[in-house]
Write an enzyme that holds these catalytic residues in place. Structure first.
Site, mmCIF file in Angstrom:
data_model
loop_
_atom_site.group_PDB
_atom_site.id
_atom_site.type_symbol
_atom_site.label_atom_id
_atom_site.label_comp_id
_atom_site.label_asym_id
_atom_site.label_seq_id
_atom_site.Cartn_x
_atom_site.Cartn_y
_atom_site.Cartn_z
ATOM 1 C CB CYS A 8 -5.898 -4.015 0.450
ATOM 2 S SG CYS A 8 -6.856 -5.526 0.717
ATOM 3 C CB CYS B 60 -5.436 -9.947 0.384
ATOM 4 S SG CYS B 60 -6.995 -9.539 -0.404
ATOM 5 C CB SER B 61 -3.057 -7.438 -2.695
ATOM 6 O OG SER B 61 -3.619 -8.636 -3.182
ATOM 7 C CB CYS B 62 -8.743 -5.200 -2.446
ATOM 8 S SG CYS B 62 -9.365 -6.789 -1.875
#
Lengths: 112, 188
Positions: free
Chosen positions: B92, B95-97
């Site tokens: 991702c 961000c941090s999906c």
């Protein structure tokens, strides 16, 4: 015969400190309540983790997470920065005033 | 940081936007109930059941939900299958999906800037750092997750596992193999 090792990551702790779990859960709960969309959240979180002062190894991820939450709540008029500062300071004072081993309660804030 | 989080919790509770019991349930769910075991069961099912594998390819959201794993953010899932020709890798960059419902919460490196930036530019180099050497001719396909669409890599089934139960197969499926930074364990 050697024991097969556990699959990678299965045993890794999800959160390293309780506040991280609380901050994480608050975002999930607020989203489920419709306070913000997940896309709105991802956008704020992305902006925070991309700040130049963010740790290169991602170790401050949950600090960024909290910053993104504060920003979003301020934008929505749900919790202003000054209000959060004031309540956080009250929690700090309550923690200092609470005898060791007792639960910390906001009522223990000597200035309350 | 703990005091600030408590302050947010206090303010939101006073406004009736959250309640502590619901928060505890969410924490418990992510600490103990969801994790890469869920994804491993999905992969093991796909390895064992061609019809399920086909469903997973066409409509991963529904196929995964049929095993009881549903996302809470209304996100769609897509399963990407490794083959002899192609290796899949998920990142991702935003961000941090991450596919929480099948993998739990992401590991620290997944959320860190080096992985997020380098997985796209130099996937082969990144995989080498994870100790994964792919055959020279093998293509790497990088999938960039979003808030709306998350990916699950279905690693190749290890040889020598014919006739294995799903449960036994699931033990071979590591978290990293479902992100693409690893492959399934060898059958011992």
């Amino acid at each position: 015969m050697s024991r097969p090792e556990l699959p990678a990551g299965i045993d890794e702790p999800v959160f390293s400190e309780p506040w991280q779990a609380e901050a994480f859960a608050m975002v999930v709960a607020l989203h489920e309540r419709g306070v913000f969309s997940w896309a709105e959240w991802a956008e704020r979180l992305s902006a925070e983790v991309k700040r130049p002062e963010a740790a290169a190894d991602g170790s401050d991820y949950y600090e960024r997470w909290v910053a993104a939450l504060e920003r979003l709540l301020a934008e929505k008029g749900l919790a202003g920065h000054d209000e959060v500062d004031a309540v956080a300071a009250a929690w700090e004072r309550a923690a200092h005033a609470t005898p060791h081993g007792r639960p910390i309660l906001l009522e223990n804030d000597p200035l309350a | 940081m703990a005091a600030r989080v408590r302050a947010l919790e206090t303010i939101l509770t006073r406004k009736g936007l959250i309640d502590s019991a619901a928060i505890d349930v969410i924490v418990d769910t992510y600490e103990t109930k969801v994790g890469p075991r869920n994804g491993a069961r999905v992969v093991a099912r796909a390895w064992s059941d061609a019809e399920f594998a086909d469903w997973l390819k066409r409509d991963a959201t529904a196929a995964i939900a049929s095993l009881g794993y549903t996302g809470r953010q209304g996100e769609h899932m897509q399963a990407v299958f490794n083959t002899d020709e192609t290796h899949n890798l998920v990142v991702c960059t935003l961000c941090s999906c991450y596919p929480w419902s099948v993998l739990g919460l992401p590991p620290v490196w997944y959320k860190a800037p080096p992985y997020r930036s380098r997985a796209v530019i130099d996937p082969r180099g990144v995989l080498a750092e994870f100790g994964l050497k792919l055959a020279d001719g093998k293509k790497i396909r990088v999938w960039d997750s979003t808030a709306e669409l998350r990916y699950l890599v279905v690693p190749q089934r290890p040889s020598g596992t014919e006739g294995w139960s799903e449960e036994r197969l699931a033990d071979l499926v590591t978290r990293d193999s479902m992100i693409g930074t690893g492959v399934a364990r060898e059958a011992l």
